[in-house]
Design an enzyme around this catalytic site. Sequence first.
Site, mmCIF file in Angstrom:
data_model
loop_
_atom_site.group_PDB
_atom_site.id
_atom_site.type_symbol
_atom_site.label_atom_id
_atom_site.label_comp_id
_atom_site.label_asym_id
_atom_site.label_seq_id
_atom_site.Cartn_x
_atom_site.Cartn_y
_atom_site.Cartn_z
ATOM 1 N N CYS A 131 0.938 -1.368 -0.061
ATOM 2 C CA CYS A 131 -0.056 0.074 -0.028
ATOM 3 C C CYS A 131 0.942 1.362 -0.099
ATOM 4 C CB CYS A 131 -0.885 -0.169 1.087
ATOM 5 S SG CYS A 131 -2.220 1.124 0.881
ATOM 6 N N HIS A 132 0.788 2.058 0.962
ATOM 7 C CA HIS A 132 1.730 3.256 1.121
ATOM 8 C C HIS A 132 3.276 2.834 1.850
ATOM 9 C CE1 HIS A 132 -2.086 5.377 0.841
ATOM 10 N NE2 HIS A 132 -1.419 6.412 0.244
ATOM 11 N N GLU A 162 -5.487 6.927 -4.854
ATOM 12 C CA GLU A 162 -5.308 8.240 -3.973
ATOM 13 C C GLU A 162 -6.233 9.176 -4.187
ATOM 14 O OE1 GLU A 162 -3.983 8.933 -0.893
ATOM 15 O OE2 GLU A 162 -1.907 8.106 -1.624
#
Length: 224
Positions: A131-132, A162
Amino acid sequence: MAKKVLFALTSHDRLGDTGRNTGFYVPEVAHPAEVFRKAGYDIAYVSVQGGAAPQDGVNRDDAVVAAFLDDQVNAEALAATPTPAELSAEDFDVVYFAGGHGTMWDFPESVELAELAAGVYERGGVVAAVCHGPAGLVNLKLSDGSYLVDGKQVSSFTDEEEEAVGLTGVVPFLLQSKLEERGAKFTKAPNFAEHAVADSRLVTGQNPASAAKVAELAVAALDA
């Protein structure tokens, strides 16, 4: 000796200037941790600043998350994480960069965390991120000066995702675009669908739905 995975967690708890809290996304640790435990791994944690790692995405309706949070060993470890400088790459087989929007602020700036992960990779270990979490890869260079992601298949939270969550103007940069700037061959699935990819002991996943799959691929990559 049991193999050991180190979960890297953000220490950043503010979502830009929105007034909202953030931190590491708990399901992105709970679900892969279960995969690693079943594979016989020992589990450890590190955060950028050490101490208590801020949490986000807590959902006790998720039985895996509830069990993770209620585990006393986990609770104590998450309340007192070491800093990267206090750890040695020789002690770990896998570094797993967990997501959560906080990573976008502090993972890229942590030289010590990048050096720790590079050390694990260069001794034959696996670097994983979801993910991030791949924010921890954008400035991660190997000893020859090359970016770890350069020329490899990589995924992360996409620019489209996003935008879908309304945070394009809040995060300090767009993760997909930054990884592509570093030479990554970016791969993705439709928004919020499970997608993970392994390439030369680098394993990455697109979003929270991909967290367990990243762990499965990391275990397979280390066994290969």
